[in-house]
Write a protein that holds these residues in place. Structure first.
Motif, mmCIF file in Angstrom:
data_model
loop_
_atom_site.group_PDB
_atom_site.id
_atom_site.type_symbol
_atom_site.label_atom_id
_atom_site.label_comp_id
_atom_site.label_asym_id
_atom_site.label_seq_id
_atom_site.Cartn_x
_atom_site.Cartn_y
_atom_site.Cartn_z
ATOM 1 N N ALA A 190 0.802 -1.257 -0.036
ATOM 2 C CA ALA A 190 -0.253 0.060 0.066
ATOM 3 C C ALA A 190 0.916 1.273 0.018
ATOM 4 O O ALA A 190 0.388 2.085 -0.639
ATOM 5 C CB ALA A 190 -0.841 0.055 1.147
ATOM 6 N N VAL A 191 2.081 1.127 0.631
ATOM 7 C CA VAL A 191 2.967 2.097 0.641
ATOM 8 C C VAL A 191 3.624 2.609 -0.477
ATOM 9 O O VAL A 191 3.822 3.476 -1.197
ATOM 10 C CB VAL A 191 3.850 2.100 1.727
ATOM 11 C CG1 VAL A 191 4.864 3.327 1.743
ATOM 12 C CG2 VAL A 191 2.999 2.491 3.270
ATOM 13 N N SER A 247 -1.906 10.790 -0.241
ATOM 14 C CA SER A 247 -1.851 9.665 -1.241
ATOM 15 C C SER A 247 -2.499 8.489 -0.488
ATOM 16 O O SER A 247 -1.655 7.468 -0.048
ATOM 17 C CB SER A 247 -0.257 9.374 -1.612
ATOM 18 O OG SER A 247 0.125 10.263 -2.181
ATOM 19 N N THR A 265 -3.648 -4.523 -1.455
ATOM 20 C CA THR A 265 -3.168 -3.161 -0.574
ATOM 21 C C THR A 265 -4.305 -2.830 0.352
ATOM 22 O O THR A 265 -3.828 -1.886 1.246
ATOM 23 C CB THR A 265 -3.030 -2.012 -1.539
ATOM 24 O OG1 THR A 265 -4.051 -1.722 -2.486
ATOM 25 C CG2 THR A 265 -1.638 -2.406 -2.284
ATOM 26 N N TYR A 302 2.874 1.303 -3.637
ATOM 27 C CA TYR A 302 1.764 1.778 -4.626
ATOM 28 C C TYR A 302 1.070 2.853 -4.343
ATOM 29 O O TYR A 302 -0.116 2.940 -4.844
ATOM 30 C CB TYR A 302 1.015 0.462 -5.054
ATOM 31 C CG TYR A 302 2.076 -0.572 -5.848
ATOM 32 C CD1 TYR A 302 2.455 -0.370 -7.266
ATOM 33 C CD2 TYR A 302 2.469 -1.663 -5.217
ATOM 34 C CE1 TYR A 302 3.464 -1.243 -7.717
ATOM 35 C CE2 TYR A 302 3.414 -2.584 -5.644
ATOM 36 C CZ TYR A 302 3.900 -2.355 -7.154
ATOM 37 O OH TYR A 302 4.727 -3.236 -7.472
ATOM 38 N N ALA A 303 1.158 3.542 -3.337
ATOM 39 C CA ALA A 303 0.365 4.753 -3.097
ATOM 40 C C ALA A 303 -0.094 5.799 -4.191
ATOM 41 O O ALA A 303 0.810 5.717 -4.986
ATOM 42 C CB ALA A 303 1.088 5.687 -2.232
ATOM 43 N N SER A 336 -2.203 3.969 1.458
ATOM 44 C CA SER A 336 -0.851 4.177 1.859
ATOM 45 C C SER A 336 -0.756 3.552 3.481
ATOM 46 O O SER A 336 -1.911 2.536 3.732
ATOM 47 C CB SER A 336 -0.195 5.191 2.036
ATOM 48 O OG SER A 336 1.208 5.345 2.399
ATOM 49 N N TYR A 343 -2.157 5.528 5.950
ATOM 50 C CA TYR A 343 -3.258 6.314 6.713
ATOM 51 C C TYR A 343 -4.347 5.716 7.247
ATOM 52 O O TYR A 343 -4.706 6.341 8.223
ATOM 53 C CB TYR A 343 -3.391 7.331 5.493
ATOM 54 C CG TYR A 343 -2.370 8.477 5.025
ATOM 55 C CD1 TYR A 343 -1.956 9.437 5.935
ATOM 56 C CD2 TYR A 343 -1.963 8.321 3.868
ATOM 57 C CE1 TYR A 343 -1.122 10.232 5.655
ATOM 58 C CE2 TYR A 343 -0.930 9.045 3.631
ATOM 59 C CZ TYR A 343 -0.429 10.252 4.498
ATOM 60 O OH TYR A 343 0.707 10.880 3.954
ATOM 61 N N SER A 364 -3.399 0.891 -5.566
ATOM 62 C CA SER A 364 -3.292 0.867 -3.957
ATOM 63 C C SER A 364 -4.649 1.277 -3.462
ATOM 64 O O SER A 364 -4.935 0.752 -2.508
ATOM 65 C CB SER A 364 -2.265 1.737 -3.456
ATOM 66 O OG SER A 364 -2.141 1.803 -1.950
#
Length: 262
Positions: free
Chosen positions: A177-178, A243, A195, A180-181, A246, A248, A189
């Protein structure tokens, strides 16, 4: 699994946040994290149901998938059909064609893949897609398809390392996930299961842990207050410029799990 009012309360917060966000209420710029809260709850709830059944050798794939179909298909099919009929009457042909394609993908629970290939979630063109919300249901159903298989294989071949394996899966998902933000070229993502897995996987981890280690927090009220803060901060301070997802979603996901852990 017994009915829990507190989980319905968390669901209500998530639903209201998403509705107000899409309603254009600017005081909730991060209301879209309601979806991430739902992912965490989904992972926890489904695992709380099927994992004890697997331990008791009473789990049935057929019964599980039929129960999911009975719960989802009637309402979702009716909603999709009504949406297509309504929008056919006033959308131009080229725009309606996209609605029609999204409807077919939603019925097959692959609308997340369809919208990934179409555009970004926050782009202006997506505001004209009435079935955009079906992407998250598709992600959930894909998770529900693979999770029972993963758990059964884990219980059969590496029972003592099941939690470790699931935790590793969550870590790898978070890393993806990070890496392919989302950017202007790819929303892999945002939309796809690999992700998003860690959001539901963390809920599954909590459910399995609580089966083996029933616990009561000595300071449960403080854990719940912290959980509420972890949910509300993203709702009020996240924004579509991030983004996302990720790393978040970790904050609202952890917040939801703190609220439901007991």
């Amino acid at each position: 699994m017994e009915y829990r009012n507190d989980i319905n309360g968390i669901r209500a917060i998530a639903v209201i946040a998403v509705i107000l966000y899409h309603g254009g209420f600017t005081f909730l710029p991060g209301g879209f994290v309601g979806v991430d809260i739902f992912f965490a709850l989904s992972g926890y709830l489904i695992t709380s149901i099927i994992y004890p059944q697997m331990q008791a050798n009473s789990f049935s794939f057929m019964e599980f998938y039929l129960r999911r179909a009975r719960r989802l298909l009637p309402a979702s099919t009716a909603m999709i059909m009504v949406t297509v009929i309504i929008f056919a009457s006033f959308y131009p042909p080229e725009l309606f064609q996209t609605v029609n394609h999204s409807a077919l993908s939603a019925l097959a629970f692959v609308s997340n893949i369809f919208f990934w290939q179409s555009s970004g979630y926050f782009s202006a063109s997506m505001e004209l897609q009435p079935l955009l919300h079906m992407w998250s249901l598709s992600v959930e159903e894909q998770f529900y398809f693979f999770l029972p298989i993963m758990l059964l294989l884990g219980l059969k071949y590496c029972k003592h390392y099941l939690i470790h394996g699931l935790a590793l899966g969550c870590v790898l998902s978070l890393i993806l996930a990070v890496i392919y933000a989302p950017n202007m070229l790819s929303f892999f993502s945002f939309y796809l299961l690999p992700t998003r897995f860690y959001e539901m996987g963390l809920g599954a981890l909590l459910a399995i842990y609580l089966v083996h280690h029933p616990m009561q927090f000595n300071d449960q009220k403080y854990a719940r207050k912290l959980g509420l803060v972890c949910i509300l901060v993203p709702i009020f301070f996240y924004h579509k410029g991030l983004s996302f997802p990720s790393f978040y979603p970790l904050l609202p996901v952890i917040g939801a799990l703190l609220l439901i852990a007991d």
